[in-house]
Design an enzyme around this catalytic site. Structure first.
Site, PDB file in Angstrom:
ATOM      1  N   GLY A 177       0.790  -1.230   0.000  1.00  0.00           N
ATOM      2  CA  GLY A 177       0.000   0.000   0.000  1.00  0.00           C
ATOM      3  C   GLY A 177       0.825   1.285   0.000  1.00  0.00           C
ATOM      4  O   GLY A 177       1.842   1.412  -0.702  1.00  0.00           O
ATOM      5  N   ARG A 187       5.424  -6.256  10.217  1.00  0.00           N
ATOM      6  CA  ARG A 187       5.456  -7.615  10.795  1.00  0.00           C
ATOM      7  C   ARG A 187       5.898  -8.633   9.751  1.00  0.00           C
ATOM      8  O   ARG A 187       6.515  -9.637  10.079  1.00  0.00           O
ATOM      9  CB  ARG A 187       4.070  -7.962  11.358  1.00  0.00           C
ATOM     10  CG  ARG A 187       3.702  -7.135  12.579  1.00  0.00           C
ATOM     11  CD  ARG A 187       2.253  -7.241  12.905  1.00  0.00           C
ATOM     12  NE  ARG A 187       1.421  -6.764  11.788  1.00  0.00           N
ATOM     13  CZ  ARG A 187       0.102  -6.733  11.780  1.00  0.00           C
ATOM     14  NH1 ARG A 187      -0.557  -7.146  12.846  1.00  0.00           N
ATOM     15  NH2 ARG A 187      -0.559  -6.285  10.738  1.00  0.00           N
ATOM     16  N   ASP A 210       6.821  -5.150  15.163  1.00  0.00           N
ATOM     17  CA  ASP A 210       5.403  -5.070  15.505  1.00  0.00           C
ATOM     18  C   ASP A 210       5.207  -3.822  16.356  1.00  0.00           C
ATOM     19  O   ASP A 210       5.692  -3.753  17.489  1.00  0.00           O
ATOM     20  CB  ASP A 210       4.971  -6.327  16.270  1.00  0.00           C
ATOM     21  CG  ASP A 210       3.476  -6.305  16.584  1.00  0.00           C
ATOM     22  OD1 ASP A 210       2.842  -5.235  16.444  1.00  0.00           O
ATOM     23  OD2 ASP A 210       2.953  -7.355  16.978  1.00  0.00           O
ATOM     24  N   GLY A 260      -0.693   1.359   9.836  1.00  0.00           N
ATOM     25  CA  GLY A 260      -1.953   1.589  10.534  1.00  0.00           C
ATOM     26  C   GLY A 260      -2.961   0.519  10.181  1.00  0.00           C
ATOM     27  O   GLY A 260      -2.802  -0.201   9.183  1.00  0.00           O
ATOM     28  N   TYR A 301     -10.745   4.553  14.829  1.00  0.00           N
ATOM     29  CA  TYR A 301      -9.773   4.980  13.810  1.00  0.00           C
ATOM     30  C   TYR A 301      -9.665   6.511  13.777  1.00  0.00           C
ATOM     31  O   TYR A 301      -8.558   7.072  13.748  1.00  0.00           O
ATOM     32  CB  TYR A 301     -10.235   4.437  12.459  1.00  0.00           C
ATOM     33  CG  TYR A 301      -9.326   4.719  11.292  1.00  0.00           C
ATOM     34  CD1 TYR A 301      -8.169   3.972  11.098  1.00  0.00           C
ATOM     35  CD2 TYR A 301      -9.643   5.713  10.362  1.00  0.00           C
ATOM     36  CE1 TYR A 301      -7.333   4.215  10.001  1.00  0.00           C
ATOM     37  CE2 TYR A 301      -8.826   5.954   9.264  1.00  0.00           C
ATOM     38  CZ  TYR A 301      -7.674   5.201   9.085  1.00  0.00           C
ATOM     39  OH  TYR A 301      -6.861   5.442   8.006  1.00  0.00           O
ATOM     40  N   LYS A 307      -6.353   8.744  14.480  1.00  0.00           N
ATOM     41  CA  LYS A 307      -5.763   9.587  13.436  1.00  0.00           C
ATOM     42  C   LYS A 307      -5.807  11.071  13.813  1.00  0.00           C
ATOM     43  O   LYS A 307      -4.918  11.841  13.442  1.00  0.00           O
ATOM     44  CB  LYS A 307      -6.468   9.347  12.100  1.00  0.00           C
ATOM     45  CG  LYS A 307      -6.249   7.934  11.540  1.00  0.00           C
ATOM     46  CD  LYS A 307      -4.786   7.678  11.260  1.00  0.00           C
ATOM     47  CE  LYS A 307      -4.532   6.358  10.551  1.00  0.00           C
ATOM     48  NZ  LYS A 307      -3.106   6.147  10.268  1.00  0.00           N
ATOM     49  N   ILE A 335      -7.673   6.199  -0.871  1.00  0.00           N
ATOM     50  CA  ILE A 335      -6.520   5.788  -1.673  1.00  0.00           C
ATOM     51  C   ILE A 335      -6.663   4.303  -2.001  1.00  0.00           C
ATOM     52  O   ILE A 335      -7.029   3.500  -1.116  1.00  0.00           O
ATOM     53  CB  ILE A 335      -5.198   6.019  -0.885  1.00  0.00           C
ATOM     54  CG1 ILE A 335      -5.096   7.467  -0.358  1.00  0.00           C
ATOM     55  CG2 ILE A 335      -3.988   5.659  -1.743  1.00  0.00           C
ATOM     56  CD1 ILE A 335      -4.971   8.564  -1.390  1.00  0.00           C
TER      57      ILE A 335
HETATM   58  P1  NDP Z   1      -2.521  -1.398   4.202  1.00  0.00           P
HETATM   59  O1  NDP Z   1      -3.482  -2.171   5.040  1.00  0.00           O
HETATM   60  O2  NDP Z   1      -2.426  -1.685   2.753  1.00  0.00           O
HETATM   61  O3  NDP Z   1      -1.046  -1.502   4.846  1.00  0.00           O
HETATM   62  C1  NDP Z   1      -0.864  -1.325   6.230  1.00  0.00           C
HETATM   63  C2  NDP Z   1       0.602  -1.487   6.561  1.00  0.00           C
HETATM   64  O4  NDP Z   1       0.775  -1.361   7.992  1.00  0.00           O
HETATM   65  C3  NDP Z   1       1.149  -2.853   6.177  1.00  0.00           C
HETATM   66  O5  NDP Z   1       2.451  -2.703   5.633  1.00  0.00           O
HETATM   67  C4  NDP Z   1       1.219  -3.591   7.509  1.00  0.00           C
HETATM   68  O6  NDP Z   1       2.266  -4.547   7.483  1.00  0.00           O
HETATM   69  C5  NDP Z   1       1.529  -2.463   8.479  1.00  0.00           C
HETATM   70  N1  NDP Z   1       1.116  -2.782   9.848  1.00  0.00           N
HETATM   71  C6  NDP Z   1      -0.136  -2.994  10.307  1.00  0.00           C
HETATM   72  N2  NDP Z   1      -0.112  -3.310  11.610  1.00  0.00           N
HETATM   73  C7  NDP Z   1       1.190  -3.289  11.981  1.00  0.00           C
HETATM   74  C8  NDP Z   1       1.879  -3.537  13.208  1.00  0.00           C
HETATM   75  N3  NDP Z   1       1.233  -3.898  14.333  1.00  0.00           N
HETATM   76  N4  NDP Z   1       3.228  -3.437  13.237  1.00  0.00           N
HETATM   77  C9  NDP Z   1       3.908  -3.095  12.116  1.00  0.00           C
HETATM   78  N5  NDP Z   1       3.331  -2.844  10.940  1.00  0.00           N
HETATM   79  C10 NDP Z   1       1.977  -2.949  10.867  1.00  0.00           C
HETATM   80  O7  NDP Z   1      -2.888   0.141   4.470  1.00  0.00           O
HETATM   81  P2  NDP Z   1      -2.693   1.441   3.545  1.00  0.00           P
HETATM   82  O8  NDP Z   1      -1.431   1.353   2.792  1.00  0.00           O
HETATM   83  O9  NDP Z   1      -3.958   1.711   2.866  1.00  0.00           O
HETATM   84  O10 NDP Z   1      -2.563   2.550   4.705  1.00  0.00           O
HETATM   85  C11 NDP Z   1      -1.316   3.037   5.162  1.00  0.00           C
HETATM   86  C12 NDP Z   1      -1.602   4.165   6.145  1.00  0.00           C
HETATM   87  O11 NDP Z   1      -2.377   5.149   5.499  1.00  0.00           O
HETATM   88  C13 NDP Z   1      -2.405   3.710   7.358  1.00  0.00           C
HETATM   89  O12 NDP Z   1      -1.951   4.376   8.507  1.00  0.00           O
HETATM   90  C14 NDP Z   1      -3.818   4.157   7.009  1.00  0.00           C
HETATM   91  O13 NDP Z   1      -4.582   4.382   8.151  1.00  0.00           O
HETATM   92  C15 NDP Z   1      -3.533   5.428   6.247  1.00  0.00           C
HETATM   93  N6  NDP Z   1      -4.605   5.839   5.363  1.00  0.00           N
HETATM   94  C16 NDP Z   1      -5.022   5.031   4.331  1.00  0.00           C
HETATM   95  C17 NDP Z   1      -6.026   5.442   3.495  1.00  0.00           C
HETATM   96  C18 NDP Z   1      -6.526   4.627   2.351  1.00  0.00           C
HETATM   97  O14 NDP Z   1      -7.534   5.026   1.745  1.00  0.00           O
HETATM   98  N7  NDP Z   1      -5.898   3.525   1.996  1.00  0.00           N
HETATM   99  C19 NDP Z   1      -6.722   6.731   3.720  1.00  0.00           C
HETATM  100  C20 NDP Z   1      -6.200   7.487   4.819  1.00  0.00           C
HETATM  101  C21 NDP Z   1      -5.186   7.055   5.603  1.00  0.00           C
HETATM  102  P3  NDP Z   1       2.201  -6.020   8.159  1.00  0.00           P
HETATM  103  O15 NDP Z   1       0.780  -6.468   8.083  1.00  0.00           O
HETATM  104  O16 NDP Z   1       3.173  -6.807   7.350  1.00  0.00           O
HETATM  105  O17 NDP Z   1       2.686  -5.785   9.570  1.00  0.00           O
END
Ligand code: NDP
Length: 240
Positions: free
Chosen positions: A18, A39, A54, A83, A146, A150, A179
């Protein structure tokens, strides 16, 4: 390619897919050394390093930042992007749904910022970019947890910006709108289309469009910007 003395070390949390993966690619294209923290390695871009982390585990975060410092000696940029969502109407939302989202998005980001700042304060330079959301300002039904997490990032970033400004460290926030990532895929096409009708630019955003804002906020041209919130939402929140 061997690391040069002038290359910046950029840590991106949640670079395994993402928006985080797009940020990692954009900083790599900028000539920076990128370390992704999550993770699982997932689809962390080729060329970026990976350290398991993590965010909900304080020791894991400390260990990951120690590992980055052991490898490279410094940390110049932190993109605190990782997130999660756990959407549910408030009357059905459990304490666990609430606290897990806060623990990851808000406290997890704080843990990373604290670890990065310990290094940046010694260096007297650095940039932190926190990834918030348009949901922090507009509030979407089902996202009490959430939105709170945020919105909390904005207050936290501004408190930190005041704490470390005298050390030439900037702390800013990007607030993406809708997004195209796995996070939005779970909403389903119908809901995404309905939400897109509210976006003045009339389309969903791309992860790369958030990444380019993060690269800008970490650039030399943005050294006088701190405590700011930059919306990347096609006008959905009209700058709020
Ligand atoms: P994704 O769900 O595609 O990716 C989330 C990422 O966060 C993954 O790489 C995941 O990796 C990592 N992650 C989640 N939990 C943990 C943890 N406990 N420790 C370490 N890493 C963690 O989300 P997006 O790319 O869509 O979102 C990225 C950010 O943008 C987030 O903060 C989201 O809230 C924010 N956002 C997204 C929007 C959207 O429309 N997509 C809109 C507004 C904000 P892994 O699982 O391997 O740990």
């Amino acid at each position: 390619m061997a690391e040069s003395d002038t290359q910046r070390i950029v840590v991106v949390t949640g670079a395994s897919r993402g928006i985080g993966a797009a940020c990692a690619s954009a900083f790599l294209a900028n000539g920076d050394v990128v370390v992704g923290l999550s993770r699982s390695r997932g689809t962390t871009p080729t060329g970026a390093e990976f350290v398991t982390c993590d965010l909900t585990d304080p020791a894991s975060v400390e260990d990951a930042f120690d590992e980055v410092t052991n490898r490279h000696g410094h940390i110049d940029v932190l993109v605190a992007n990782a997130g999660i969502t756990r959407d549910q109407l408030a009357i059905r939302m459990s304490d666990e749904d609430f606290s897990t989202v806060i623990d990851t998005n808000l406290l997890g980001t704080f843990r990373c910022a604290r670890s990065a700042l310990k290094r940046m304060i010694r260096q007297r330079s650095g940039s932190i970019i926190m990834v918030s959301s348009v949901g922090a300002f507009m509030g979407l039904p089902g996202q009490a947890n959430y939105a709170a997490s945020k919105a909390g990032l904005v207050g936290m970033a501004r408190a930190l910006a005041r704490e470390v400004g005298s050390r030439s460290i900037t702390v800013n926030v990007v607030a993406p709108g809708l997004i195209a990532t796995e996070m939005t895929e779970v909403l389903g096409q119908e809901r995404v289309e309905a939400m897109t009708t509210q976006v003045p630019l009339g389309r969903i955003g791309q992860a790369e469009e958030v990444a380019s804002a993060a690269v800008f906020l970490a650039s030399a041209g943005a050294r006088y910007i701190t405590g700011a919130v930059l919306s990347i939402d096609g006008g959905l929140g009209m700058g709020h």
